[in-house]
Write a protein that holds these residues in place. Sequence first.
Motif, PDB file in Angstrom:
ATOM      1  N   HIS A  36       0.809  -1.228   0.000  1.00 21.02           N
ATOM      2  CA  HIS A  36       0.000   0.000   0.000  1.00 21.02           C
ATOM      3  C   HIS A  36       0.842   1.278   0.000  1.00 21.02           C
ATOM      4  CE1 HIS A  36      -3.995  -1.747   0.269  1.00 21.02           C
ATOM      5  NE2 HIS A  36      -3.510  -2.650   1.104  1.00 21.02           N
ATOM      6  N   ASN A  59      -0.185  -4.330  -3.650  1.00 22.08           N
ATOM      7  CA  ASN A  59      -1.114  -3.211  -3.396  1.00 22.08           C
ATOM      8  C   ASN A  59      -0.448  -1.839  -3.454  1.00 22.08           C
ATOM      9  OD1 ASN A  59      -2.684  -5.441  -2.857  1.00 22.08           O
ATOM     10  ND2 ASN A  59      -3.092  -4.938  -0.712  1.00 22.08           N
ATOM     11  N   TYR A 111      -1.389  -7.284  -7.514  1.00 15.51           N
ATOM     12  CA  TYR A 111      -2.312  -6.201  -7.168  1.00 15.51           C
ATOM     13  C   TYR A 111      -1.604  -4.843  -7.059  1.00 15.51           C
ATOM     14  CZ  TYR A 111      -5.722  -9.850  -6.265  1.00 15.51           C
ATOM     15  OH  TYR A 111      -6.587 -10.920  -6.408  1.00 15.51           O
ATOM     16  N   ARG A 160      -3.973   8.708  -2.010  1.00 13.42           N
ATOM     17  CA  ARG A 160      -4.915   7.596  -1.997  1.00 13.42           C
ATOM     18  C   ARG A 160      -5.525   7.436  -3.388  1.00 13.42           C
ATOM     19  NH1 ARG A 160      -9.029   9.258   2.520  1.00 13.42           N
ATOM     20  NH2 ARG A 160      -8.793  11.219   1.333  1.00 13.42           N
ATOM     21  N   SER A 161      -5.787   6.233  -3.764  1.00 11.85           N
ATOM     22  CA  SER A 161      -6.431   6.019  -5.056  1.00 11.85           C
ATOM     23  C   SER A 161      -7.915   6.339  -4.948  1.00 11.85           C
ATOM     24  CB  SER A 161      -6.221   4.579  -5.520  1.00 11.85           C
ATOM     25  OG  SER A 161      -6.733   3.670  -4.562  1.00 11.85           O
ATOM     26  N   SER A 198     -12.001   6.104  -5.196  1.00  9.80           N
ATOM     27  CA  SER A 198     -12.871   5.040  -4.683  1.00  9.80           C
ATOM     28  C   SER A 198     -13.213   4.012  -5.739  1.00  9.80           C
ATOM     29  CB  SER A 198     -14.155   5.648  -4.115  1.00  9.80           C
ATOM     30  OG  SER A 198     -14.834   6.383  -5.119  1.00  9.80           O
ATOM     31  N   THR A 199     -13.016   4.368  -7.018  1.00  9.66           N
ATOM     32  CA  THR A 199     -13.312   3.430  -8.102  1.00  9.66           C
ATOM     33  C   THR A 199     -12.174   2.455  -8.372  1.00  9.66           C
ATOM     34  OG1 THR A 199     -12.525   5.097  -9.668  1.00  9.66           O
ATOM     35  CG2 THR A 199     -14.896   5.032  -9.231  1.00  9.66           C
ATOM     36  N   THR A 200     -11.025   2.652  -7.732  1.00  8.31           N
ATOM     37  CA  THR A 200      -9.876   1.769  -7.954  1.00  8.31           C
ATOM     38  C   THR A 200     -10.167   0.390  -7.382  1.00  8.31           C
ATOM     39  OG1 THR A 200      -8.416   3.687  -7.785  1.00  8.31           O
ATOM     40  CG2 THR A 200      -7.390   1.523  -7.623  1.00  8.31           C
ATOM     41  N   ALA A 201      -9.651  -0.614  -8.053  1.00  6.14           N
ATOM     42  CA  ALA A 201      -9.904  -1.996  -7.640  1.00  6.14           C
ATOM     43  C   ALA A 201      -9.297  -2.283  -6.267  1.00  6.14           C
ATOM     44  CB  ALA A 201      -9.320  -2.952  -8.672  1.00  6.14           C
ATOM     45  N   ALA A 202      -9.901  -3.272  -5.613  1.00  3.38           N
ATOM     46  CA  ALA A 202      -9.385  -3.716  -4.325  1.00  3.38           C
ATOM     47  C   ALA A 202      -8.075  -4.465  -4.521  1.00  3.38           C
ATOM     48  CB  ALA A 202     -10.400  -4.605  -3.627  1.00  3.38           C
ATOM     49  N   ARG A 220      -8.448  -0.786  -1.080  1.00  4.38           N
ATOM     50  CA  ARG A 220      -8.041  -0.348  -2.414  1.00  4.38           C
ATOM     51  C   ARG A 220      -6.524  -0.316  -2.537  1.00  4.38           C
ATOM     52  NH1 ARG A 220     -12.156   3.170  -1.253  1.00  4.38           N
ATOM     53  NH2 ARG A 220     -10.666   4.758  -0.615  1.00  4.38           N
TER      54      ARG A 220
END
Length: 603
Positions: free
Chosen positions: A441, A468, A502, A565-566, A568-572, A593
């Motif tokens: 992350h 991630n 990911y 931060r990516s 909210s539409t970014t993939a998990a 995300r």
Amino acid sequence: MTNRWRLFSERSSGHRDTDAVERAAFVAAPSGCGLPTFMTTHDTIPETATLDEPRPRRCVGTRSIIAVVLAMAVLITPLAFDEGSTAHAAARTWVVAPWGDNSASGSASDPLKTVGWAVARARSGDTVVLRGGVYNEQVQVYRKTLHIRSQPGERAVLDGAVAVDDWSPSGGDWYSSGWTQQFYREVSGGVVDGDNIVAGYPDQMFIDGRTLTQVLQRSDVRPGTFFHDTDADRLWIGDDPTGARVEASKLRFGFYFNRADGSTLTDVTVRRYATEARHMAAIRAYSDNLVFSGVTSELNARIGISAIGSGIVIRDSRFVDNGHLGVHGDRLTTFVVERTAVKGNNKAGFDTFHSAGGLKVTSSRGVTIRDSDVSRNNGPGIWTDLDTEYVTISRNLVERNGRAGIEIELSRSVNVLGNVTLDNGEAGIWVLESQDIQVLHNASYDSKNAIEVEEGPRRNVRNVRVFNNVLARAKGGSLALLAVNDWTEERSAAQMGVRTGYNAYWVPSTSETANLSRWGQWPSSPAYSQDLREHQQVTGQGVGSLVDTSGSNPFVRSTDTLDYRSPSTTAAGAAVAGSAAAELGVPSGSRPRIGPLSVVVRR
């Protein structure tokens, strides 16, 4: 490439748990005298002694030095106020003010004048309150627990520099005679780069608060520089001092917490000390369970703070513009740095492949560095080395450091979580000869390689997880956004146990490389991949990853507010568990995300 065989030579023993005679006997003379590097004679001098005496210019015999120092230890040790570490029944508060008097009672209405005298009179458990102003002192807290802080709403400054007056013009420059203060100068080799030997000279000068650059000979003096003629006891400057405040560093360190377990230092500035190698840092924290809060250590010749011990916490502090490192730690157990700025260090130009940079921790266990700003350091930003283990590096802004932003070297069991690394000179995150590492992350932008995992001859890489993260827009000299290789050309990434998935790759046309990955396959040459399918075929990994080559970054919310931060539409991403999930603030087993999960702060 890091010089992988040079250790941090400043890891000297004898600072924490030796008695006065042992400390006095651990002595060194100037270079060429055939003695060790370090000297700790000041460790035995009571807090009330004057510590700004000129240093000798010539070597004397080894036996003579040791005999003299041992004799000093016998004479001065009984003078120390040694109350032990147990608090007495009625702890009291001592007040110090620049306008005070050391014959005073030390009350709020009748303050003492010097910090050193208050520390000497205080007993374990007492508090020393410093009224706002400047104190030209160096202070040792020895074998007692003291709480030293500024008066609320005021700021106490321990300053190692003094005013230099009586300037005379000569040949377009100016000189001041009678400067007898001299410091030991470290020779080339080790931490002093042979091309910049002046880094090993602790001398410092300032004009109207601006730092002057030291030069090695009188003929090199220009505006903005100074020269110390040690033979003639003269300081030379290239700026007209008329009407200006000219100062030079005269003292060697600010605070030394020596077996002072449980002590605290709060809201105090320590600045402009001519720290020699033997003293390590302007603040030496060589005790257990120390807390430094709201402390600033700046413009010192060597290190802002050096820590050895257990349970040491540094929070809400600033270590900026120091000559060598902002923060140094060694042989630590449970060490925390949080909400702290470590910026602009290694101004003197020490060797960045040896130890110089922002924050370096060696031979330690249980280290946490979080929510801090480690930026603009000349060298690596955050650096763990020499068997440091059980480390968490989380939610930091790591920006514009001269080498790697975060360097994990010869370390094990490290979590690198939710950091934002921007525009660093080498890799944004570099895992070197280390084992059991999680890189999760993070966002790494505009570095040579966004994330690099490298094996060398000293230790095999083992079990590195890179998931991630956002890897974005490489700069000049980049091999790939993700680079995994064994530079001894013996083992493959698969044999190293490097796993990835990911991750989001942003490769706009402005990126200096189109390569997503460089993947070690020895004995075959490394394979390069420029699209996700190729990356997955070559590595056998990369599940859940994303690639975007557009000119607009889809994996960030606002670079202006440091919100990496990516959307909210970014993939998990992949599931996060255990201590990593707890540090990131998400439930264990959840799939947040891709990218950082919080906004970093510039401090």
